[in-house]
Design a protein around this motif. Sequence first.
Motif, PDB file in Angstrom:
ATOM      1  N   VAL A 146       1.000  -1.249  -0.086  1.00  0.00           N
ATOM      2  CA  VAL A 146       0.107  -0.021   0.080  1.00  0.00           C
ATOM      3  C   VAL A 146       0.883   1.279  -0.111  1.00  0.00           C
ATOM      4  O   VAL A 146       0.619   2.128  -0.780  1.00  0.00           O
ATOM      5  N   LEU A 147       1.741   1.149   0.820  1.00  0.00           N
ATOM      6  CA  LEU A 147       2.752   2.405   0.782  1.00  0.00           C
ATOM      7  C   LEU A 147       3.468   2.595  -0.464  1.00  0.00           C
ATOM      8  O   LEU A 147       3.510   3.892  -1.078  1.00  0.00           O
ATOM      9  N   GLY A 148       4.017   1.545  -0.958  1.00  0.00           N
ATOM     10  CA  GLY A 148       4.760   1.665  -2.172  1.00  0.00           C
ATOM     11  C   GLY A 148       3.931   2.407  -3.486  1.00  0.00           C
ATOM     12  O   GLY A 148       4.358   3.092  -4.199  1.00  0.00           O
ATOM     13  N   ALA A 149       2.524   2.312  -3.386  1.00  0.00           N
ATOM     14  CA  ALA A 149       1.587   2.747  -4.528  1.00  0.00           C
ATOM     15  C   ALA A 149       1.564   4.590  -4.186  1.00  0.00           C
ATOM     16  O   ALA A 149       1.351   5.076  -5.004  1.00  0.00           O
ATOM     17  N   HIS A 150       1.919   4.777  -2.935  1.00  0.00           N
ATOM     18  CA  HIS A 150       1.746   6.207  -2.659  1.00  0.00           C
ATOM     19  C   HIS A 150       3.056   6.929  -2.550  1.00  0.00           C
ATOM     20  O   HIS A 150       3.147   8.241  -1.943  1.00  0.00           O
ATOM     21  N   LEU A 151       4.184   6.313  -2.808  1.00  0.00           N
ATOM     22  CA  LEU A 151       5.402   6.985  -2.782  1.00  0.00           C
ATOM     23  C   LEU A 151       5.862   7.292  -4.282  1.00  0.00           C
ATOM     24  O   LEU A 151       5.860   5.831  -4.998  1.00  0.00           O
ATOM     25  N   VAL A 152       6.752   7.894  -4.617  1.00  0.00           N
ATOM     26  CA  VAL A 152       7.139   7.932  -6.158  1.00  0.00           C
ATOM     27  C   VAL A 152       8.714   8.377  -6.108  1.00  0.00           C
ATOM     28  O   VAL A 152       9.292   9.024  -5.037  1.00  0.00           O
ATOM     29  N   LEU A 193       1.415   7.731  11.908  1.00  0.00           N
ATOM     30  CA  LEU A 193       1.242   6.409  11.669  1.00  0.00           C
ATOM     31  C   LEU A 193       2.721   5.804  11.686  1.00  0.00           C
ATOM     32  O   LEU A 193       2.947   4.727  11.891  1.00  0.00           O
ATOM     33  N   PHE A 194       3.795   6.702  11.439  1.00  0.00           N
ATOM     34  CA  PHE A 194       4.988   6.389  11.320  1.00  0.00           C
ATOM     35  C   PHE A 194       5.724   6.506  12.928  1.00  0.00           C
ATOM     36  O   PHE A 194       7.050   6.274  13.247  1.00  0.00           O
ATOM     37  N   ARG A 232      11.088  13.580   3.672  1.00  0.00           N
ATOM     38  CA  ARG A 232      10.630  13.622   2.328  1.00  0.00           C
ATOM     39  C   ARG A 232       9.422  12.645   1.936  1.00  0.00           C
ATOM     40  O   ARG A 232       8.642  12.947   1.045  1.00  0.00           O
ATOM     41  N   ILE A 233       9.990  11.201   2.756  1.00  0.00           N
ATOM     42  CA  ILE A 233       8.445  10.647   2.504  1.00  0.00           C
ATOM     43  C   ILE A 233       7.132  11.108   2.943  1.00  0.00           C
ATOM     44  O   ILE A 233       6.147  11.289   2.320  1.00  0.00           O
ATOM     45  N   LEU A 234       7.268  11.746   4.100  1.00  0.00           N
ATOM     46  CA  LEU A 234       6.133  12.395   4.812  1.00  0.00           C
ATOM     47  C   LEU A 234       5.592  13.446   4.074  1.00  0.00           C
ATOM     48  O   LEU A 234       4.295  13.721   3.956  1.00  0.00           O
ATOM     49  N   THR A 235       6.313  14.007   3.329  1.00  0.00           N
ATOM     50  CA  THR A 235       5.688  15.235   2.518  1.00  0.00           C
ATOM     51  C   THR A 235       5.059  14.862   1.227  1.00  0.00           C
ATOM     52  O   THR A 235       4.326  15.770   0.419  1.00  0.00           O
ATOM     53  N   GLN A 236       5.257  13.419   0.788  1.00  0.00           N
ATOM     54  CA  GLN A 236       4.767  12.765  -0.277  1.00  0.00           C
ATOM     55  C   GLN A 236       3.425  12.621   0.043  1.00  0.00           C
ATOM     56  O   GLN A 236       2.470  12.358  -0.775  1.00  0.00           O
ATOM     57  N   LEU A 237       3.118  12.162   1.565  1.00  0.00           N
ATOM     58  CA  LEU A 237       1.808  11.789   1.710  1.00  0.00           C
ATOM     59  C   LEU A 237       1.043  12.794   2.270  1.00  0.00           C
ATOM     60  O   LEU A 237       1.552  13.930   2.754  1.00  0.00           O
ATOM     61  N   PRO A 238      -0.481  12.729   2.527  1.00  0.00           N
ATOM     62  CA  PRO A 238      -1.126  13.913   3.078  1.00  0.00           C
ATOM     63  C   PRO A 238      -0.755  14.063   4.439  1.00  0.00           C
ATOM     64  O   PRO A 238      -0.362  13.009   5.049  1.00  0.00           O
ATOM     65  N   THR A 277      12.666   4.552  -3.983  1.00  0.00           N
ATOM     66  CA  THR A 277      13.871   3.856  -4.374  1.00  0.00           C
ATOM     67  C   THR A 277      14.856   3.767  -2.983  1.00  0.00           C
ATOM     68  O   THR A 277      15.567   2.826  -2.635  1.00  0.00           O
ATOM     69  N   ASP A 278      14.890   5.109  -2.536  1.00  0.00           N
ATOM     70  CA  ASP A 278      15.975   5.371  -1.357  1.00  0.00           C
ATOM     71  C   ASP A 278      15.170   4.421  -0.054  1.00  0.00           C
ATOM     72  O   ASP A 278      16.338   3.910   0.520  1.00  0.00           O
ATOM     73  N   LEU A 279      14.221   4.604   0.249  1.00  0.00           N
ATOM     74  CA  LEU A 279      13.497   3.803   1.341  1.00  0.00           C
ATOM     75  C   LEU A 279      13.445   2.293   0.939  1.00  0.00           C
ATOM     76  O   LEU A 279      14.137   1.355   1.695  1.00  0.00           O
TER      77      LEU A 279
END
Length: 130
Positions: A34-40, A123-124, A111-117, A45-47
């Motif tokens: 699920v997470l992978g669908a929401h990161l680009v 949650l993290f 950076r990950i959190l700024t991609q998510l609403p 790739t770094d994660l």
Amino acid sequence: MDENLETCLAQVAERAGYDGPPQAARAVQNVLEVLGAHLVGDDRTDLARLLPKQCRPLLTATAPATEPLTPESFVDAVTDHGSDDLTEARRAVHAVLPTLATMADAALLRRILTQLPPGHAGLFGCTDPG
């Protein structure tokens, strides 16, 4: 089993109170897909590079989502993706995402959190990036 994978699954199992690695592996699979669908891009790739090699495709092979998920709908998506019910999905999310947060440095996590609403930081297991 790869030592890094064993460590990751042990951390998830401990956070969630699972009986062992099979439950933790299922949680990791459901949450990472699920997470992978929401990161680009590089953030995804770094994660993925920080994950045990068996887990990397779970994050990177997922097709991009068409719309963002609120934290609540993220948990719902994990339920739909293979968790038994909403309670189990919450348990998985609250075990897997904080484990990922310990693997990532502060800059990558931001950076990950700024991609998510807004709201996903909880949650993290951390606060929203400023």
